[in-house]
Scaffold this motif. Structure first.
Motif, PDB file in Angstrom:
ATOM      1  N   ARG A  61      35.556   4.213  46.452  1.00  0.00           N
ATOM      2  CA  ARG A  61      35.245   5.602  46.087  1.00  0.00           C
ATOM      3  C   ARG A  61      33.867   6.037  46.589  1.00  0.00           C
ATOM      4  O   ARG A  61      33.415   7.122  46.279  1.00  0.00           O
ATOM      5  CB  ARG A  61      35.313   5.762  44.577  1.00  0.00           C
ATOM      6  N   MET A  69      37.061  -1.135  43.774  1.00  0.00           N
ATOM      7  CA  MET A  69      37.491   0.250  43.616  1.00  0.00           C
ATOM      8  C   MET A  69      36.301   1.204  43.629  1.00  0.00           C
ATOM      9  O   MET A  69      36.402   2.319  44.147  1.00  0.00           O
ATOM     10  CB  MET A  69      38.317   0.394  42.338  1.00  0.00           C
ATOM     11  N   VAL A  77      38.126   2.028  35.933  1.00  0.00           N
ATOM     12  CA  VAL A  77      37.076   2.500  36.834  1.00  0.00           C
ATOM     13  C   VAL A  77      36.582   3.883  36.392  1.00  0.00           C
ATOM     14  O   VAL A  77      35.376   4.144  36.405  1.00  0.00           O
ATOM     15  CB  VAL A  77      37.570   2.507  38.296  1.00  0.00           C
ATOM     16  N   GLU A  78      37.467   4.751  35.989  1.00  0.00           N
ATOM     17  CA  GLU A  78      37.065   6.085  35.512  1.00  0.00           C
ATOM     18  C   GLU A  78      36.133   5.976  34.304  1.00  0.00           C
ATOM     19  O   GLU A  78      35.157   6.714  34.200  1.00  0.00           O
ATOM     20  CB  GLU A  78      38.282   6.940  35.164  1.00  0.00           C
ATOM     21  N   ARG A  79      36.436   5.052  33.409  1.00  0.00           N
ATOM     22  CA  ARG A  79      35.585   4.871  32.225  1.00  0.00           C
ATOM     23  C   ARG A  79      34.199   4.328  32.615  1.00  0.00           C
ATOM     24  O   ARG A  79      33.184   4.724  32.061  1.00  0.00           O
ATOM     25  CB  ARG A  79      36.250   3.961  31.218  1.00  0.00           C
ATOM     26  N   GLU A  95      43.799  -1.774  30.429  1.00  0.00           N
ATOM     27  CA  GLU A  95      44.333  -0.504  30.931  1.00  0.00           C
ATOM     28  C   GLU A  95      44.510  -0.607  32.443  1.00  0.00           C
ATOM     29  O   GLU A  95      43.951  -1.498  33.083  1.00  0.00           O
ATOM     30  CB  GLU A  95      43.358   0.635  30.591  1.00  0.00           C
ATOM     31  N   PRO A  96      45.244   0.328  33.056  1.00  0.00           N
ATOM     32  CA  PRO A  96      45.365   0.305  34.527  1.00  0.00           C
ATOM     33  C   PRO A  96      43.990   0.370  35.187  1.00  0.00           C
ATOM     34  O   PRO A  96      43.090   1.064  34.698  1.00  0.00           O
ATOM     35  CB  PRO A  96      46.189   1.562  34.833  1.00  0.00           C
ATOM     36  N   PRO A  97      43.812  -0.347  36.295  1.00  0.00           N
ATOM     37  CA  PRO A  97      42.488  -0.410  36.934  1.00  0.00           C
ATOM     38  C   PRO A  97      41.863   0.961  37.216  1.00  0.00           C
ATOM     39  O   PRO A  97      40.654   1.122  37.056  1.00  0.00           O
ATOM     40  CB  PRO A  97      42.760  -1.180  38.233  1.00  0.00           C
ATOM     41  N   ALA A  98      42.644   1.930  37.634  1.00  0.00           N
ATOM     42  CA  ALA A  98      42.079   3.256  37.923  1.00  0.00           C
ATOM     43  C   ALA A  98      41.458   3.873  36.666  1.00  0.00           C
ATOM     44  O   ALA A  98      40.407   4.523  36.746  1.00  0.00           O
ATOM     45  CB  ALA A  98      43.145   4.178  38.501  1.00  0.00           C
ATOM     46  N   GLU A  99      42.082   3.654  35.517  1.00  0.00           N
ATOM     47  CA  GLU A  99      41.532   4.181  34.262  1.00  0.00           C
ATOM     48  C   GLU A  99      40.254   3.432  33.875  1.00  0.00           C
ATOM     49  O   GLU A  99      39.306   4.030  33.374  1.00  0.00           O
ATOM     50  CB  GLU A  99      42.563   4.077  33.141  1.00  0.00           C
ATOM     51  N   THR A 154      37.729  -6.441  40.790  1.00  0.00           N
ATOM     52  CA  THR A 154      38.628  -5.313  41.074  1.00  0.00           C
ATOM     53  C   THR A 154      37.894  -3.998  40.903  1.00  0.00           C
ATOM     54  O   THR A 154      37.975  -3.105  41.755  1.00  0.00           O
ATOM     55  CB  THR A 154      39.863  -5.376  40.157  1.00  0.00           C
ATOM     56  N   VAL A 155      37.162  -3.859  39.801  1.00  0.00           N
ATOM     57  CA  VAL A 155      36.377  -2.649  39.554  1.00  0.00           C
ATOM     58  C   VAL A 155      35.367  -2.454  40.689  1.00  0.00           C
ATOM     59  O   VAL A 155      35.211  -1.346  41.216  1.00  0.00           O
ATOM     60  CB  VAL A 155      35.685  -2.709  38.171  1.00  0.00           C
TER      61      VAL A 155
END
Length: 179
Positions: A24, A20, A164-166, A158-162, A16-17
């Motif tokens: 991006r 995503m 990925v941000e990390r 955590e939610p996938p978007a978070e 998933t990461v």
């Protein structure tokens, strides 16, 4: 620029990461789906092109999911102009560890792991009792192992978007430090 290994147990969200990150605009590869890894017989070294499903009892004791060093070496050379991510989990990770500038380990709790392995649609690994048992055995150990190695630990519940941000933040922190 850094080459980042995003790893973790089955079901932690590595694929998933990866997807995503690609969405991006990052260079990101899935070690499973993009041909970096393969099943091998630990005794003979032979590649196993099509493992049985479900795996029979004891099959995972004899066979391992291994990464091909030459593929990672080529990626390391190709990716020096920008941050690149390779997402996966393999048992011979030590054979390629020197090629990565950063290791990020995704971690989740056992209940989340059980749920994700039972409900994911991307592949079937973890649904068979032997595979699930192996994943649950390794789950608490992975965080410990990677913390000792200095990896960046990311809570993948955590939610996938978070998540990925990390992961992106850790890579940019490293790139900004000049390493």
């Amino acid at each position: 620029m850094p080459l980042v290994w995003v790893t973790g147990n089955s079901g932690t969200g590595k694929s998933t990461v990866c997807g995503m990150l690609r969405a991006r605009g990052y260079v990101a590869f899935d070690a499973d789906d993009d041909g970096f890894s393969r099943w091998v017989d630990r005794d003979t070294g032979e590649v196993v092109p099509d493992p049985p499903y479900p795996v029979p009892e004891g099959w995972l004791d004899r066979h391992g999911w291994a990464i091909v060093r030459e593929r990672v070496e080529a990626l390391a050379v190709e990716s020096r102009s920008r941050v690149a991510f390779l997402c996966g989990s393999v048992e011979n990770e030590a054979d390629v560890g020197d090629l990565f500038d950063l290791v990020v380990c995704l971690v989740i709790d056992d209940d989340t792991l059980r749920h994700r392995l039972a409900t994911r649609t991307t592949n079937t690994f973890g649904r068979h009792p032997e595979e699930l048992a192996a994943s649950l055995m390794w789950n608490p150990r992975l965080r410990e192992i990677y913390e000792r190695c200095g990896a960046t630990i990311v809570d993948a519940s955590e939610p996938p978007a978070e998540v990925v941000e990390r992961v992106i933040g850790a890579a940019h922190d490293l790139a900004g430090s000049g390493r």
